[in-house]
Design an enzyme around this catalytic site. Structure first.
Site, PDB file in Angstrom:
ATOM      1  N   SER A   1       5.572   0.677  -5.741  1.00  0.00           N
ATOM      2  CA  SER A   1       5.826  -0.162  -4.569  1.00  0.00           C
ATOM      3  C   SER A   1       6.169   0.706  -3.356  1.00  0.00           C
ATOM      4  CB  SER A   1       6.946  -1.155  -4.908  1.00  0.00           C
ATOM      5  OG  SER A   1       7.087  -2.102  -3.892  1.00  0.00           O
TER       6      SER A   1
ATOM      7  N   ASP B   1      -0.530  -8.876  -9.361  1.00  0.00           N
ATOM      8  CA  ASP B   1       0.328  -8.512  -8.226  1.00  0.00           C
ATOM      9  C   ASP B   1      -0.308  -9.047  -6.941  1.00  0.00           C
ATOM     10  OD1 ASP B   1       1.815  -7.311  -6.220  1.00  0.00           O
ATOM     11  OD2 ASP B   1       1.707  -5.293  -7.076  1.00  0.00           O
TER      12      ASP B   1
ATOM     13  N   HIS C   1       4.050  -8.217  -9.179  1.00  0.00           N
ATOM     14  CA  HIS C   1       4.448  -6.921  -8.632  1.00  0.00           C
ATOM     15  C   HIS C   1       5.455  -6.209  -9.541  1.00  0.00           C
ATOM     16  CE1 HIS C   1       4.789  -4.049  -5.412  1.00  0.00           C
ATOM     17  NE2 HIS C   1       6.083  -4.212  -5.299  1.00  0.00           N
TER      18      HIS C   1
END
Lengths: 191, 369
Positions: free
Chosen positions: B147, B313, B346
């Protein structure tokens, strides 16, 4: 003579190679070791992708059915489609895309015109099962089988030129009646 | 694995991308494993929004405080600390130990508060490079992150191409979409309109903008999970009742979950930090200086890359990772790309899907030391 040897013979040292449906990445590893040819494999299967990583081969987990948008025009010397053609749903756009991305393409597939396959259909009346085509009709990943004649007709339709063809049976080249006596066909094609 | 947090102080000022000068700063960090004699086995792990330098292991006096990526990093783990010397580093602007808005401003002796400058991914990487110098690491075997951490792993390969052998970029995006920025702006507005925010100078008032923080966290959590994962986990199940209340108390389990996550977050996270991190995310765009062309931006990278995305995601979708892959291919970088068909959204990058961890294990196994 193996398929790998035929394909390797069509790869110049240092050539940039893209192997579509690269499996465990052994071919790419071999081409790197023998030809110092840097390559990438495209593979969708999780287990194969892991094998590629273990083999220290560049692998890109993508679906060939989505096309080759990740690759720039003419960014590879050779784009290989080894025994994967028959498992693709839409072969025409993929073949076109291969020659957009690569200067030349190498395509190999099991020949459905091989006499043993013909006999299994014609006389025994069932779908062929063999060393090259080990699957039963209901569990095969293959969706579009073809013969040498069929593939060459498709190339003609798409304006793809066949530069070289090698047909094998049991590791030996077949020159006489290849569409009947050859079990594996390999082509080197270009625009 | 018992670990210990450490701090390094840097007294040479750091010029930030936004123009401000940070006169001095500290970085909190932890290390796991042993740096080898050639100093060739160092791996920097970069953290995402709400995590810290506490990547793996537990503390001697706090056995329950497990590092945020302990399933990935440790002895015998995919990033094996028997082989690699791993560094977890807390970015500047954080509220977990490195210099941030709650730290004293050397000019006034009072907390920086609203006066703490806006920091960027590039600034974090520049600060981490000072830490690498301090630890005597000229070149990392790998820099890895998920991320927002993945943005740092990317930026390392761009800011210091010769100092990174492998960049491992997980659940990433090369730049936020308008939708991503929109979610961040809602979170910031929640914080800044909280009456307890006081323009960022709430420390001296002895209050915390709890309401804003918890709403910001609730919004964040929605984007971390996939629709399917949320439905699977909570469905439409009612919380401790068999019929809806026809009032505005908690009805559904998902409401209870979001409230719980929001409340928990507000007890430990700093609002000024949250504002700055979301800005760092919004501003990150390595292609901006190259007419928006990511391929040109990556021309200076020298590292080998592993890029990993997760199909469910939707915050940073696989398509965004494929943009990174395309830019790397255009530059003929060595790159592998995994698109893992995981349902969790995610957050999958923090979980231990065997395909994901198997791939990381194999990749690290092939990094020569």
């Amino acid at each position: 003579m193996t398929e790998t040897e035929v394909i390797s013979g069509w790869i110049a040292p240092g050539a940039r190679v893209l192997d579509l449906g690269c499996g465990d990445g052994k071919l790419l590893k071999y081409l790197w070791q023998t030809k110092q040819a840097p390559g990438y494999g495209v593979e969708i299967d999780d287990a194969h992708v892991l094998e590629c990583l273990k083999n220290d081969v560049n692998v890109l987990q993508m679906d060939l059915e989505d096309g080759l948008a990740a690759f720039a025009d003419q960014s590879f010397d050779r784009v290989i489609l080894s025994e994967t053609l028959q498992a693709i749903h839409r072969q025409e756009p993929l073949l076109q895309d291969m020659l957009r991305v690569g200067r030349e393409a190498i395509v190999s597939f099991p020949n459905f015109g091989y006499w043993r396959a013909r006999i299994q259909i014609a006389l025994a009346g069932h779908m062929p099962v063999s060393k090259e085509l080990p699957y039963q009709w209901y569990d095969t990943p293959n969706v579009h089988h073809c013969t040498l004649v069929d593939f060459e007709a498709l190339c003609a339709t798409l304006g793809i030129r066949i530069r070289e063809r090698v047909v094998l049976r049991d590791g030996a080249p077949v020159t006489m009646l290849p569409n009947l006596l050859g079990s594996i066909a390999l082509y080197r094609v270009a625009r | 694995m018992i670990v210990e947090a450490q701090k390094a102080k840097f007294t040479e000022p750091l010029r930030l991308k936004g123009g401000a000068l940070l006169p001095e700063f500290e970085i909190a960090y932890e290390t796991y494993g042993t740096l080898n004699a050639q100093r060739s086995n160092a791996v920097l792990v970069c953290h995402a929004l709400n995590a810290s330098h506490h990547v793996a292991g537990t503390y001697a006096n706090d056995a329950d405080n497990l590092g945020w990526w302990d399933n990935m990093v440790g002895p015998g783990k995919p990033l094996d600390t028997n082989r690699f010397f791993v560094i977890g580093s807390n970015y500047i602007g954080s509220c977990f130990g490195s210099t941030g808005p709650a730290s004293p401003n050397p000019a006034t002796g009072k907390p920086w508060g609203a006066d703490f400058p806006v920091v960027t991914v590039e600034d974090w990487v520049a600060a981490q490079a000072r830490l690498a110098d301090f630890l005597g690491i000229e070149r990392f075997a790998a820099v890895m992150g998920g991320s927002l951490g993945a943005m740092q792993a990317l930026q390392w390969a761009l800011s210091y191409p010769e100092r990174v052998r492998h960049s491992i970029v997980i659940a990433a995006t090369p730049r936020l979409s308008a939708q991503n920025i929109a979610f961040n702006e809602v979170a910031r507005q929640a914080i800044m309109t909280d009456p307890d925010f006081h323009g960022g100078h709430y420390y001296e008032k002895g209050v915390v903008p709890v309401r804003g923080l918890r709403i910001a966290r609730m919004i964040g959590h929605i984007t971390y999970l996939s629709d399917d994962a949320m439905m699977e986990k909570f469905g439409r199940v009612l919380r401790n009742k068999s019929t809806p209340g026809f009032d505005f108390d908690v009805d559904f389990e998902i409401e209870s979950y979001l409230r719980y996550q929001g409340d928990k977050f507000a007890t430990y996270f700093d609002a000024n930090t949250y504002l700055r991190i979301t800005k760092a995310l919004d501003y990150y765009d390595p292609a901006a200086d190259f007419g928006g062309d990511l391929s040109t931006a990556f021309a200076r990278a020298q590292a080998d890359f592993l890029v990993v995305s997760f199909t469910s995601d939707w915050r940073f979708s696989s398509a965004r990772s494929r943009e990174i892959v395309r830019a790397l291919l255009d530059n003929r970088r060595v790159v592998s790309y995994l698109e893992i068909d995981a349902p969790q959204g995610h957050d999958a990058f923090l979980l231990d899907d065997p395909r994901y961890h198997g791939a990381l294990r194999a990749y690290y196994g092939n990094i020569a030391l």
